[in-house]
Design a protein around this motif. Structure first.
Motif, PDB file in Angstrom:
ATOM      1  N   GLU A  64      13.510 -17.963 113.796  1.00  0.00           N
ATOM      2  CA  GLU A  64      14.382 -18.110 114.965  1.00  0.00           C
ATOM      3  C   GLU A  64      15.763 -18.607 114.559  1.00  0.00           C
ATOM      4  OE1 GLU A  64      13.930 -17.103 117.894  1.00  0.00           O
ATOM      5  OE2 GLU A  64      11.794 -16.650 117.923  1.00  0.00           O
ATOM      6  N   GLU A  65      15.808 -19.495 113.589  1.00  0.00           N
ATOM      7  CA  GLU A  65      17.104 -19.984 113.104  1.00  0.00           C
ATOM      8  C   GLU A  65      17.901 -18.857 112.451  1.00  0.00           C
ATOM      9  OE1 GLU A  65      18.912 -23.322 109.983  1.00  0.00           O
ATOM     10  OE2 GLU A  65      16.759 -23.218 110.372  1.00  0.00           O
ATOM     11  N   LEU A  66      17.214 -18.038 111.663  1.00  0.00           N
ATOM     12  CA  LEU A  66      17.885 -16.917 111.005  1.00  0.00           C
ATOM     13  C   LEU A  66      18.388 -15.911 112.030  1.00  0.00           C
ATOM     14  CD1 LEU A  66      18.692 -15.313 108.498  1.00  0.00           C
ATOM     15  CD2 LEU A  66      16.325 -14.474 108.350  1.00  0.00           C
ATOM     16  N   ALA A  67      17.570 -15.600 113.032  1.00  0.00           N
ATOM     17  CA  ALA A  67      17.990 -14.655 114.069  1.00  0.00           C
ATOM     18  C   ALA A  67      19.202 -15.193 114.822  1.00  0.00           C
ATOM     19  CB  ALA A  67      16.838 -14.389 115.031  1.00  0.00           C
ATOM     20  N   ALA A  68      19.221 -16.485 115.096  1.00  0.00           N
ATOM     21  CA  ALA A  68      20.353 -17.083 115.803  1.00  0.00           C
ATOM     22  C   ALA A  68      21.637 -16.970 114.973  1.00  0.00           C
ATOM     23  CB  ALA A  68      20.060 -18.549 116.124  1.00  0.00           C
ATOM     24  N   GLN A  69      21.523 -17.150 113.661  1.00  0.00           N
ATOM     25  CA  GLN A  69      22.701 -17.017 112.799  1.00  0.00           C
ATOM     26  C   GLN A  69      23.244 -15.589 112.828  1.00  0.00           C
ATOM     27  OE1 GLN A  69      20.799 -18.586 109.222  1.00  0.00           O
ATOM     28  NE2 GLN A  69      22.154 -20.361 109.276  1.00  0.00           N
ATOM     29  N   LEU A  70      22.335 -14.618 112.834  1.00  0.00           N
ATOM     30  CA  LEU A  70      22.786 -13.227 112.906  1.00  0.00           C
ATOM     31  C   LEU A  70      23.453 -12.932 114.245  1.00  0.00           C
ATOM     32  CD1 LEU A  70      19.924 -11.207 111.165  1.00  0.00           C
ATOM     33  CD2 LEU A  70      22.021 -12.143 110.195  1.00  0.00           C
ATOM     34  N   ARG A  71      22.895 -13.464 115.319  1.00  0.00           N
ATOM     35  CA  ARG A  71      23.516 -13.236 116.636  1.00  0.00           C
ATOM     36  C   ARG A  71      24.914 -13.833 116.686  1.00  0.00           C
ATOM     37  NH1 ARG A  71      18.218 -14.377 118.322  1.00  0.00           N
ATOM     38  NH2 ARG A  71      18.749 -16.523 118.896  1.00  0.00           N
ATOM     39  N   SER A  72      25.127 -14.942 115.998  1.00  0.00           N
ATOM     40  CA  SER A  72      26.461 -15.550 115.972  1.00  0.00           C
ATOM     41  C   SER A  72      27.468 -14.667 115.258  1.00  0.00           C
ATOM     42  CB  SER A  72      26.404 -16.928 115.291  1.00  0.00           C
ATOM     43  OG  SER A  72      26.228 -16.799 113.888  1.00  0.00           O
ATOM     44  N   MET A  73      26.982 -13.690 114.483  1.00  0.00           N
ATOM     45  CA  MET A  73      27.830 -12.737 113.778  1.00  0.00           C
ATOM     46  C   MET A  73      27.970 -11.429 114.548  1.00  0.00           C
ATOM     47  SD  MET A  73      26.026 -13.490 110.085  1.00  0.00           S
ATOM     48  CE  MET A  73      26.714 -12.043 109.287  1.00  0.00           C
ATOM     49  N   GLY A  74      27.414 -11.383 115.760  1.00  0.00           N
ATOM     50  CA  GLY A  74      27.532 -10.190 116.583  1.00  0.00           C
ATOM     51  C   GLY A  74      26.409  -9.189 116.406  1.00  0.00           C
ATOM     52  N   VAL A  75      25.337  -9.567 115.700  1.00  0.00           N
ATOM     53  CA  VAL A  75      24.191  -8.686 115.470  1.00  0.00           C
ATOM     54  C   VAL A  75      23.192  -8.866 116.611  1.00  0.00           C
ATOM     55  CG1 VAL A  75      22.282  -8.136 113.908  1.00  0.00           C
ATOM     56  CG2 VAL A  75      24.509  -8.835 112.977  1.00  0.00           C
ATOM     57  N   SER A  76      22.646  -7.778 117.118  1.00  0.00           N
ATOM     58  CA  SER A  76      21.624  -7.851 118.158  1.00  0.00           C
ATOM     59  C   SER A  76      20.261  -8.074 117.512  1.00  0.00           C
ATOM     60  CB  SER A  76      21.585  -6.547 118.972  1.00  0.00           C
ATOM     61  OG  SER A  76      22.812  -6.345 119.650  1.00  0.00           O
ATOM     62  N   THR A  77      19.522  -9.057 117.995  1.00  0.00           N
ATOM     63  CA  THR A  77      18.167  -9.282 117.499  1.00  0.00           C
ATOM     64  C   THR A  77      17.189  -9.213 118.668  1.00  0.00           C
ATOM     65  OG1 THR A  77      18.118 -11.693 117.758  1.00  0.00           O
ATOM     66  CG2 THR A  77      19.101 -10.819 115.732  1.00  0.00           C
ATOM     67  N   PHE A  78      15.912  -8.977 118.341  1.00  0.00           N
ATOM     68  CA  PHE A  78      14.905  -8.773 119.375  1.00  0.00           C
ATOM     69  C   PHE A  78      13.807  -9.825 119.265  1.00  0.00           C
ATOM     70  CE2 PHE A  78      17.098  -4.834 118.676  1.00  0.00           C
ATOM     71  CZ  PHE A  78      17.318  -4.356 119.967  1.00  0.00           C
ATOM     72  N   PRO A  79      13.157 -10.133 120.388  1.00  0.00           N
ATOM     73  CA  PRO A  79      12.170 -11.229 120.406  1.00  0.00           C
ATOM     74  C   PRO A  79      11.024 -11.006 119.419  1.00  0.00           C
ATOM     75  CG  PRO A  79      12.727 -10.541 122.643  1.00  0.00           C
ATOM     76  CD  PRO A  79      13.331  -9.529 121.722  1.00  0.00           C
ATOM     77  N   THR A  80      10.568 -12.102 118.836  1.00  0.00           N
ATOM     78  CA  THR A  80       9.454 -12.063 117.902  1.00  0.00           C
ATOM     79  C   THR A  80       8.616 -13.319 118.063  1.00  0.00           C
ATOM     80  OG1 THR A  80       8.803 -11.941 115.572  1.00  0.00           O
ATOM     81  CG2 THR A  80      10.815 -13.149 116.079  1.00  0.00           C
ATOM     82  N   GLU A  81       7.348 -13.206 117.737  1.00  0.00           N
ATOM     83  CA  GLU A  81       6.461 -14.372 117.701  1.00  0.00           C
ATOM     84  C   GLU A  81       5.933 -14.608 116.288  1.00  0.00           C
ATOM     85  OE1 GLU A  81       3.586 -14.685 120.967  1.00  0.00           O
ATOM     86  OE2 GLU A  81       4.588 -12.976 121.916  1.00  0.00           O
ATOM     87  N   THR A  82       6.517 -13.920 115.319  1.00  0.00           N
ATOM     88  CA  THR A  82       6.029 -13.983 113.945  1.00  0.00           C
ATOM     89  C   THR A  82       7.127 -14.471 113.015  1.00  0.00           C
ATOM     90  OG1 THR A  82       6.674 -11.693 113.477  1.00  0.00           O
ATOM     91  CG2 THR A  82       4.497 -12.049 114.459  1.00  0.00           C
ATOM     92  N   TYR A  83       7.012 -14.140 111.719  1.00  0.00           N
ATOM     93  CA  TYR A  83       8.053 -14.546 110.776  1.00  0.00           C
ATOM     94  C   TYR A  83       8.974 -13.385 110.413  1.00  0.00           C
ATOM     95  CZ  TYR A  83       4.770 -12.948 107.030  1.00  0.00           C
ATOM     96  OH  TYR A  83       3.911 -12.238 106.227  1.00  0.00           O
ATOM     97  N   PHE A  84       9.018 -12.353 111.254  1.00  0.00           N
ATOM     98  CA  PHE A  84       9.927 -11.232 111.037  1.00  0.00           C
ATOM     99  C   PHE A  84      10.426 -10.734 112.388  1.00  0.00           C
ATOM    100  CE2 PHE A  84       5.602  -9.681 111.273  1.00  0.00           C
ATOM    101  CZ  PHE A  84       5.670  -8.615 112.148  1.00  0.00           C
TER     102      PHE A  84
END
Length: 336
Positions: free
Chosen positions: A255-275
């Motif tokens: 979740e921390e990694l996905a949040a960092q990518l979103r701060s760069m303008g990348v779209s991320t999708f919900p996950t309940e795992t480690y990917f």
């Protein structure tokens, strides 16, 4: 074959952000148990991995006769598709192996507009389908399905076998294992490669109706696991509390990694795992992956034409490696 890349990076020694490998090593108990068996490796294990089979039976409350153990779940999946996969129905995007090994397949597309979520109550199984496959949690997006509609699907389609691939069930999701004794058209496969960090030990198993389990057990090597692999598997399964705690830590890093990518303008999708899945559009995922590999970071584009060239599947690495990945990605995107 694209499945080769699915297995990780082989001898690649940089940062791996591929899906198959858990960045955490096996738990200490597994390493110790495997080491203790090395000196006995001139002997086979018990036939059909009897101690491991018994432990799985006790933990799941399932008859030992319904359990088939083999050297990794991919081997089991290939045999199931070989036997039953003449006409397959998939929920896509899905595990890259399945379109490769299906005789023919139809698909139900999962929508990025809905975060790749899907209500199985709406699943339509085409006439003539011999094998319907549900991956839960789903690969490659990491989301889970509500399995409540499964019994109705099994009853409405008695001529179709339903395969539930639970490769990542140690991370999240509701298992269908308890339904296998009640439904003759339900197959469930699992692996210890993911949440349990035993990819290199090659331990997979399936919970099947008696006829399928008997067939697989009688047509495979009766000694499928090396002694260290069986010992590591048993030690790990006896410490599921540690595995659950590690799964929570991995998800937090994800979740921390996905949040960092979103701060760069990348779209991320919900996950309940480690990917998770990320859409780097308007950037091309293949080009980004090539440039990252030049920096000793291994990742792969999704290569799903229906979604477009911007999609990348990302698994968490250790926090310090995640930081290196984000820093490298920021520089690459700024220069493209």
């Amino acid at each position: 074959m694209t499945i080769i890349m699915e297995k990780g990076g082989g001898t690649f020694h940089g940062i791996k952000l591929l899906l198959c490998e858990n960045p955490l090593p096996p738990i200490d108990e597994a390493v110790a148990a495997a080491g203790a068996e090395l000196a006995q490796s001139n002997y086979y294990t018990e036939a059909y991995s009897a101690p491991l089979r018994r432990l799985i039976s006790e933990q799941l409350g399932i008859s030992e006769r319904l359990i088939h153990i083999n050297a990794g779940s991919e081997l089991i999946l290939r045999q199931l598709f070989d036997r039953f996969g003449r006409q397959v129905h998939l929920l896509t995007p899905t595990y890259v192996l399945f379109p490769e090994i299906a005789g023919r397949y139809t698909e139900t597309r999962l929508s990025p507009e809905k975060g790749f979520a899907y209500d199985l109550a709406n699943l339509a199984i085409p006439t003539g389908t011999t094998l319907a496959v549900i991956v839960n949690p789903n690969n490659p997006n990491g989301g889970t399905f509500d399995m409540a509609p499964l019994p109705d699907l099994l009853c409405r389609h008695p001529e179709t076998l339903f395969l539930i691939d639970e490769a990542f069930i140690g991370l999240a999701g509701e298992s269908a294992v308890h339904l296998v004794p009640k439904y003759p058209n339900l197959l469930v496969t699992r692996t210890l490669s993911k949440a349990h960090s035993l990819a290199g030990f090659r331990v997979g198993y399936g919970i099947f109706p008696e006829a399928v389990a008997d067939d697989l057990n009688s047509h495979n090597d009766a000694y499928p696991l090396a002694r260290p692999s069986q010992a590591a598997a048993m030690a790990t399964l006896q410490h599921e509390d540690k595995i659950k705690a590690r799964a929570s830590q991995l998800h937090a890093w994800t979740e921390e990694l996905a949040a960092q990518l979103r701060s760069m303008g990348v779209s991320t999708f919900p996950t309940e795992t480690y990917f998770f899945l990320a859409d780097f559009s308007p950037y091309d995922a293949s080009g980004l992956a090539d440039r990252l590999r030049d920096r000793n970071i291994l990742i792969k584009p999704l290569n799903d034409p229906a979604l477009g060239p911007g999609y990348m599947r990302i698994t968490t690495a250790l926090p310090e490696d995640n930081r290196r990945f984000v820093d490298a990605l920021r520089e690459i995107m700024a220069g493209v």
